[in-house]
Scaffold this active site. Structure first.
Site, PDB file in Angstrom:
ATOM      1  N   THR A  78       0.830  -1.308   0.065  1.00 55.24           N
ATOM      2  CA  THR A  78       0.054  -0.065  -0.046  1.00 55.24           C
ATOM      3  C   THR A  78       0.848   1.357   0.032  1.00 55.24           C
ATOM      4  O   THR A  78       0.610   2.186  -1.061  1.00 55.24           O
ATOM      5  CB  THR A  78      -0.938  -0.086   1.085  1.00 55.24           C
ATOM      6  OG1 THR A  78      -1.724  -1.168   1.072  1.00 55.24           O
ATOM      7  CG2 THR A  78      -1.670   1.572   1.433  1.00 55.24           C
ATOM      8  N   ASN A  99       5.342  -1.064   3.792  1.00 55.76           N
ATOM      9  CA  ASN A  99       4.579  -0.204   4.749  1.00 55.76           C
ATOM     10  C   ASN A  99       5.391  -0.283   6.011  1.00 55.76           C
ATOM     11  O   ASN A  99       5.424   0.893   6.431  1.00 55.76           O
ATOM     12  CB  ASN A  99       3.365  -1.198   5.032  1.00 55.76           C
ATOM     13  CG  ASN A  99       2.634  -1.021   3.884  1.00 55.76           C
ATOM     14  OD1 ASN A  99       2.362  -0.029   3.117  1.00 55.76           O
ATOM     15  ND2 ASN A  99       1.722  -2.057   3.795  1.00 55.76           N
ATOM     16  N   LYS A 160      -7.188   4.792   5.781  1.00 55.83           N
ATOM     17  CA  LYS A 160      -5.668   4.567   6.322  1.00 55.83           C
ATOM     18  C   LYS A 160      -4.638   5.618   6.165  1.00 55.83           C
ATOM     19  O   LYS A 160      -4.669   6.397   5.244  1.00 55.83           O
ATOM     20  CB  LYS A 160      -5.136   3.521   5.277  1.00 55.83           C
ATOM     21  CG  LYS A 160      -5.464   2.325   5.413  1.00 55.83           C
ATOM     22  CD  LYS A 160      -4.712   1.196   4.414  1.00 55.83           C
ATOM     23  CE  LYS A 160      -5.038  -0.161   4.268  1.00 55.83           C
ATOM     24  NZ  LYS A 160      -4.609  -0.954   3.294  1.00 55.83           N
ATOM     25  N   ASP A 161      -4.130   6.005   7.375  1.00 55.51           N
ATOM     26  CA  ASP A 161      -3.112   7.081   7.552  1.00 55.51           C
ATOM     27  C   ASP A 161      -2.165   7.274   6.216  1.00 55.51           C
ATOM     28  O   ASP A 161      -1.910   8.559   5.430  1.00 55.51           O
ATOM     29  CB  ASP A 161      -2.316   7.057   8.667  1.00 55.51           C
ATOM     30  CG  ASP A 161      -1.702   5.858   9.200  1.00 55.51           C
ATOM     31  OD1 ASP A 161      -1.410   5.101   8.255  1.00 55.51           O
ATOM     32  OD2 ASP A 161      -1.448   5.581  10.321  1.00 55.51           O
ATOM     33  N   HIS A 309      -8.298  -9.073   1.915  1.00 57.93           N
ATOM     34  CA  HIS A 309      -7.625  -9.684   2.842  1.00 57.93           C
ATOM     35  C   HIS A 309      -8.148 -10.796   3.699  1.00 57.93           C
ATOM     36  O   HIS A 309      -7.818 -12.022   3.667  1.00 57.93           O
ATOM     37  CB  HIS A 309      -6.579  -8.842   3.806  1.00 57.93           C
ATOM     38  CG  HIS A 309      -5.502  -8.153   3.229  1.00 57.93           C
ATOM     39  ND1 HIS A 309      -4.394  -8.898   3.043  1.00 57.93           N
ATOM     40  CD2 HIS A 309      -5.273  -6.818   3.072  1.00 57.93           C
ATOM     41  CE1 HIS A 309      -3.339  -8.194   2.619  1.00 57.93           C
ATOM     42  NE2 HIS A 309      -4.156  -6.571   2.600  1.00 57.93           N
ATOM     43  N   ASP A 352      -3.569   0.566  -5.742  1.00 61.95           N
ATOM     44  CA  ASP A 352      -2.072   0.364  -5.319  1.00 61.95           C
ATOM     45  C   ASP A 352      -1.539  -0.952  -5.220  1.00 61.95           C
ATOM     46  O   ASP A 352      -0.326  -1.084  -5.044  1.00 61.95           O
ATOM     47  CB  ASP A 352      -2.035   1.052  -3.923  1.00 61.95           C
ATOM     48  CG  ASP A 352      -2.858   0.237  -2.879  1.00 61.95           C
ATOM     49  OD1 ASP A 352      -3.642  -0.468  -3.374  1.00 61.95           O
ATOM     50  OD2 ASP A 352      -2.660   0.121  -1.680  1.00 61.95           O
ATOM     51  N   HIS A 353      -2.155  -1.891  -5.870  1.00 60.61           N
ATOM     52  CA  HIS A 353      -1.686  -3.281  -6.144  1.00 60.61           C
ATOM     53  C   HIS A 353      -2.885  -3.829  -6.344  1.00 60.61           C
ATOM     54  O   HIS A 353      -3.815  -3.421  -6.124  1.00 60.61           O
ATOM     55  CB  HIS A 353      -0.789  -3.695  -4.734  1.00 60.61           C
ATOM     56  CG  HIS A 353      -1.621  -3.611  -3.512  1.00 60.61           C
ATOM     57  ND1 HIS A 353      -2.882  -4.413  -3.123  1.00 60.61           N
ATOM     58  CD2 HIS A 353      -1.542  -2.677  -2.441  1.00 60.61           C
ATOM     59  CE1 HIS A 353      -3.240  -4.023  -1.961  1.00 60.61           C
ATOM     60  NE2 HIS A 353      -2.650  -2.996  -1.494  1.00 60.61           N
ATOM     61  N   HIS A 488      -0.811  -9.406  -0.977  1.00 63.06           N
ATOM     62  CA  HIS A 488      -0.319  -9.222  -1.967  1.00 63.06           C
ATOM     63  C   HIS A 488       1.209  -8.777  -1.744  1.00 63.06           C
ATOM     64  O   HIS A 488       1.583  -8.722  -0.819  1.00 63.06           O
ATOM     65  CB  HIS A 488      -1.130  -7.723  -2.498  1.00 63.06           C
ATOM     66  CG  HIS A 488      -1.258  -6.931  -1.669  1.00 63.06           C
ATOM     67  ND1 HIS A 488      -0.632  -5.838  -1.286  1.00 63.06           N
ATOM     68  CD2 HIS A 488      -2.129  -6.805  -0.784  1.00 63.06           C
ATOM     69  CE1 HIS A 488      -0.965  -5.205  -0.146  1.00 63.06           C
ATOM     70  NE2 HIS A 488      -2.137  -5.675   0.117  1.00 63.06           N
TER      71      HIS A 488
HETATM   72 ZN    ZN Z   1      -2.962  -1.316  -0.255  1.00 71.49          ZN
HETATM   73 ZN    ZN Z   2      -3.256  -5.001   1.680  1.00 71.00          ZN
END
Ligand code: ZN
Ligand code: ZN
Length: 529
Positions: A78, A99, A160-161, A309, A352-353, A488
């Protein structure tokens, strides 16, 4: 072959006409970057029969779609994805290598946007002690601000931050993210501001989060019509805490207390609707697209990633989440038309993926897939190191399919660091699930121009990456997901193939089947502006 040729000609024509048309259009008042967290390209086609005309289909029909666009580096996570989209480069240059990663200077695992120099704005927790300082390059939003002498606004928002902070860049006016837990508020960091604007405070008090959590998650349409996904009740999915089976309806009001209260909103499609609500409030209250300068809004839809996920890419939950996201996108696009004006904004939508099918599901249909244990692998490496170098203290850290060596120990034993790295790389290949292993020295001295080693090289940062980089077998993921669900991170096409769609001011209709890379978005938008 003939077809491919005519498609290429077509795309050249479209791009040429796009170039001509650009001269006659006025500059965008607002650029909206939309990142869907964990979107495989095939979600566009797989659920196409059920999408409405105002969401994905609207921008596919009226915009320009790159149908064969890929991530060109490893790892496809991400933070790395968001950074690469907005900076137009890869970890080699922007330095967001994952990450979380092992910081060999601080000798501990760090999180990409943690920054103890700042405090939380919006509540008394630690969730706002963040900044983008580890990202070494600028984003499109930064460059836009610089080119307008710091006029125009740029704002990032996401559940998400990291997905709010990294896209908006270093010069952002604000970044907001949702802090779940007991309080459930949109917060920020003192990196951006000393106090939340009144409209954010009011949004936080509007009761929307509780309203979303007061209803069970049921399918949008009759579940029997969800023929694009596997059986609802299957052993390849993970349940919510306190749930008997991973099936609809998911009783959110009851599950809430066992799943960290407001945090459960991050992991269901209502999280995307909540993000849309907040994006609309941002556009209105910050008057985006209303000045003589171009503003930038980076929105990331993160709830998809949690669903992916937990339930996997073939689940009824993913299908329902995408059908609902399509509705949210329609709401957002319609809102942009009325608030900013159709033709006044440019947007792009990407991911992002992507993600791999659940490995245990693949195994059940005889496709090679596996789970990888970092603990067992590290034990193996220590045995190898003991055998050849008489020490089992040479490995400092193994994470993100990278090995970090204990340089002090190697030096104290008067060993050759490069020999140790090469031996461990060679022996890693003998370990089940490891497909390729390359030393940092090889990546520094050899140029890989294509294939998976090119992706590995694009993800390699000399200052921050490990000493040996590994590529697992296809469909091999961490055993963290052994009880169900998926992830991922690889350089294989199931993780790299994502949609890229441009739409709005300056964009001509069309599509291309030519291969493009994720780093092409930033220069394209920059050129347009
Ligand atoms: Zn992601
Ligand atoms: Zn993920």
């Amino acid at each position: 072959m003939k077809n491919v040729f005519s498609i290429l000609i077509l795309s050249i024509l479209v791009l040429t006409s796009c170039k001509n048309e650009k001269k006659t259009t006025t500059k965008s008042k607002l650029v909206v970057g939309i990142v869907i967290d964990q979107m495989r390209y095939d979600y566009l086609t797989r659920f196409a029969d059920k999408y409405g005309d105002g969401g994905f289909k609207r921008i596919l029909k009226g915009g320009f779609s790159l149908e064969n666009a890929h991530y060109n580096y490893i790892p496809t996570y991400t933070a790395v994805g968001h950074t690469s989209i907005y900076t137009g480069t890869t970890p080699t240059n922007h330095a967001i290598i994952s990450n979380n990663w092992y910081d060999k200077y601080e000798k501990k695992t760090i999180y990409c946007v943690d920054d103890s120099n700042y405090k939380t704005i919006g509540n008394d927790g630690d969730g706002g002690k963040k900044s983008p300082y580890r990202m070494l390059t600028t984003t499109i939003a930064d460059q836009l601000r610089l080119s307008q002498n710091m006029n125009g606004k740029s704002i990032g928002l996401s559940i998400k931050d990291r997905s709010a902070i990294l896209p908006a860049g270093h010069t952002a006016n604000a970044a907001y993210w949702f802090d779940g837990g007991a309080q459930g508020k949109w917060i920020s960091s003192s990196f951006y501001m000393n106090e939340l604007p009144n409209w954010v405070k009011e949004f936080n008090e509007n009761g929307k989060a509780d309203e979303y959590l007061s209803k069970p998650w049921e399918t949008l349409y009759d579940i029997n019509t969800y023929i694009e996904s596997v059986e609802d009740n299957n052993k390849f999915e993970e349940t919510f805490k306190g749930q008997e089976a991973p099936v609809f309806p998911h009783d959110i009001p009851t599950l809430r207390s066992k799943n960290n209260n407001y945090s459960i909103l991050k992991a269901i499609p209502a999280g995307n609707s909540f993000t849309t609500d907040f994006a609309k409030a941002t556009i209105t209250n910050e008057q985006l697209g209303k000045s003589n300068y171009t503003d930038f809004l980076a929105i990331s839809y993160s709830s998809i990633d949690y669903v992916g996920h937990q339930f996997g890419v073939a689940s009824k939950e993913i299908e329902d989440t995408y059908l609902r996201l399509d509705k949210d996108l329609e709401i957002l696009f319609t809102f942009l038309d009325t608030e900013v004006g159709a033709g006044n904004y440019t947007l792009f939508l990407t991911a992002d993926h992507a993600a791999v099918q659940v490995p245990s599901y693949l195994q059940s249909v005889k496709i090679p897939a596996n789970y990888f244990s970092y603990t067992k692998f590290k034990t193996y490496l220590n045995e190898v190191s003991k055998k050849y170098f008489k020490s089992d203290e040479l490995i400092e850290n193994v994470s993100n399919f990278q090995i970090f060596l204990n340089k002090e120990k190697i030096e104290s034993l008067k060993l050759d660091e490069h020999l140790v790295a090469q031996k461990l790389a060679d022996e890693s290949i003998n370990y089940k699930g490891i497909y390729k292993a390359v030393t940092a020295k090889t990546l520094q001295t050899t140029t890989f121009t294509n294939g998976i080693l090119n992706s590995l090289q694009n993800g390699y940062n000399q200052k921050y990456s490990g000493d040996i980089l590994l590529v697992p077998n296809p469909s091999t993921i961490s055993n963290y997901y052994k009880n169900g669900g998926t992830t991922h991170g690889s350089g294989y096409s199931y993780d790299t193939h994502i949609p890229i769609i441009f739409y709005g001011n300056g964009i001509t209709k069309g599509a291309s089947k030519k291969e493009y890379e994720i780093i092409d978005i930033a220069p394209t938008i920059s050129n347009l502006l």
